[in-house]
Scaffold this motif. Structure first.
Motif, PDB file in Angstrom:
ATOM      1  N   VAL A  10      -2.314   2.281   4.895  1.00 39.49           N
ATOM      2  CA  VAL A  10      -1.167   1.387   4.848  1.00 39.49           C
ATOM      3  C   VAL A  10       0.074   2.183   5.226  1.00 39.49           C
ATOM      4  CG1 VAL A  10       0.187  -0.205   3.443  1.00 39.49           C
ATOM      5  CG2 VAL A  10      -2.264   0.033   3.017  1.00 39.49           C
ATOM      6  N   TYR A  11       0.724   1.807   6.337  1.00 32.48           N
ATOM      7  CA  TYR A  11       1.950   2.458   6.790  1.00 32.48           C
ATOM      8  C   TYR A  11       3.147   1.612   6.367  1.00 32.48           C
ATOM      9  CZ  TYR A  11      -1.067   5.366   9.738  1.00 32.48           C
ATOM     10  OH  TYR A  11      -2.028   6.248  10.196  1.00 32.48           O
ATOM     11  N   LEU A  12       4.076   2.242   5.649  1.00 29.94           N
ATOM     12  CA  LEU A  12       5.219   1.550   5.068  1.00 29.94           C
ATOM     13  C   LEU A  12       6.521   2.113   5.612  1.00 29.94           C
ATOM     14  CD1 LEU A  12       3.884   1.881   1.424  1.00 29.94           C
ATOM     15  CD2 LEU A  12       3.851  -0.229   2.762  1.00 29.94           C
ATOM     16  N   PRO A  13       7.622   1.351   5.531  1.00 27.54           N
ATOM     17  CA  PRO A  13       8.926   1.899   5.921  1.00 27.54           C
ATOM     18  C   PRO A  13       9.263   3.130   5.078  1.00 27.54           C
ATOM     19  CG  PRO A  13       9.039  -0.481   5.635  1.00 27.54           C
ATOM     20  CD  PRO A  13       7.713  -0.064   5.108  1.00 27.54           C
ATOM     21  N   THR A  14      10.056   4.037   5.629  1.00 33.79           N
ATOM     22  CA  THR A  14      10.371   5.284   4.937  1.00 33.79           C
ATOM     23  C   THR A  14      11.213   5.085   3.678  1.00 33.79           C
ATOM     24  OG1 THR A  14      12.258   5.589   6.434  1.00 33.79           O
ATOM     25  CG2 THR A  14      10.193   6.694   7.012  1.00 33.79           C
ATOM     26  N   ASP A  15      11.860   3.923   3.553  1.00 34.13           N
ATOM     27  CA  ASP A  15      12.644   3.680   2.341  1.00 34.13           C
ATOM     28  C   ASP A  15      11.851   2.941   1.264  1.00 34.13           C
ATOM     29  OD1 ASP A  15      12.503   1.244   3.607  1.00 34.13           O
ATOM     30  OD2 ASP A  15      14.678   0.875   3.677  1.00 34.13           O
ATOM     31  N   ALA A  16      10.551   2.764   1.498  1.00 34.00           N
ATOM     32  CA  ALA A  16       9.696   2.184   0.465  1.00 34.00           C
ATOM     33  C   ALA A  16       9.465   3.203  -0.648  1.00 34.00           C
ATOM     34  CB  ALA A  16       8.362   1.738   1.061  1.00 34.00           C
ATOM     35  N   THR A  17       9.183   2.712  -1.848  1.00 33.45           N
ATOM     36  CA  THR A  17       8.943   3.582  -2.998  1.00 33.45           C
ATOM     37  C   THR A  17       7.469   3.518  -3.400  1.00 33.45           C
ATOM     38  OG1 THR A  17      11.180   3.163  -3.829  1.00 33.45           O
ATOM     39  CG2 THR A  17       9.575   4.096  -5.379  1.00 33.45           C
ATOM     40  N   PRO A  18       6.688   4.588  -3.176  1.00 39.44           N
ATOM     41  CA  PRO A  18       5.275   4.579  -3.583  1.00 39.44           C
ATOM     42  C   PRO A  18       5.143   4.424  -5.101  1.00 39.44           C
ATOM     43  CG  PRO A  18       5.693   6.343  -2.018  1.00 39.44           C
ATOM     44  CD  PRO A  18       7.042   5.812  -2.434  1.00 39.44           C
TER      45      PRO A  18
END
Length: 220
Positions: free
Chosen positions: A189-197
């Motif tokens: 799953v590739y997410l935007p860089t400002d997402a919080t894991p």
């Protein structure tokens, strides 16, 4: 769209395998008696049956949540480049073993921008190079809040068939069933860089019920 595809507790993708192993075990037992081989065949039937289970799941109500598209164990949380969009991204990888549920459920509310299939090898899905060298199917999604993510089905060492039931333009909701990988695999799953894991490496996750990350709202 994928509501047209029924998914009983035992996934329809597995019915031929479940029926075949049951018939083989039954016939061997009937004609040769219950011995070592019969026991192995019945164990095989039980393993195949549990592999294709597809239980219902509860969908978390948090709007910014990205849900796990599959059961398994988190093997990677890192910053990288999404190879399907060429954008910087946070990658979360979930490895599925033979004893996990292997159907894939949609992680967000959004619209399918593109579906990209790539033939490839069948390396152990736990290896880093499996993401770029194995057979894989990428679904690029425009989330309803304006973000964009990519969800990739990756075949594994034993897996020989990736199934995907959606196409460009389809609108799906969180938790809707959209695909299946037979016998061991991985989800990237590739997410935007400002997402919080919201998960860590080694953590076990459940498809739909586990929140992988939270998306940051897009500026108006």
């Amino acid at each position: 769209m994928n509501q047209k595809y029924p998914h009983p507790f035992l996934a329809r993708e597995g019915w031929p395998f479940i029926g075949g192993t049951f018939l083989l075990a039954l016939l061997w037992t009937a004609f040769a008696g219950f011995g070592f081989i019969a026991a192995v065949l019945w164990i095989l039937f039980l393993i195949v049956t549990q592999f294709f289970r597809d239980p219902p799941r509860t969908v978390p109500s948090m709007p910014e949540a990205v849900l796990s598209p599959a059961d398994g164990q988190v093997v990677k949380v890192e910053k990288t480049i999404d190879p399907f969009t060429n954008e910087e991204a946070i990658l979360i990888s979930v490895f599925m073993n033979l004893f996990n549920v292997h159907c894939q459920r949609f992680p967000v509310n959004g619209t399918v921008e593109d579906v990209q299939y790539y033939p490839g090898k069948f390396l152990n899905a736990d290896l880093d190079k499996a993401s770029t060298e194995n057979e894989r199917n990428a679904v690029i999604v425009r989330v309803n809040d304006g973000n964009r993510i990519t969800v990739v089905q990756v075949a594994g060492l034993v897996a020989r068939r990736i199934l995907c039931y959606i196409q460009k333009g389809d609108e799906l909701k969180k938790g809707e069933r959209y695909g299946f990988i037979r016998f061991g695999s991985r989800l990237d799953v590739y997410l935007p860089t400002d997402a919080t894991p919201c998960v860590t490496i080694g953590e076990k996750v459940l498809g739909t019920e586990t929140i992988l990350a939270k998306l940051a709202p897009k500026a108006e």
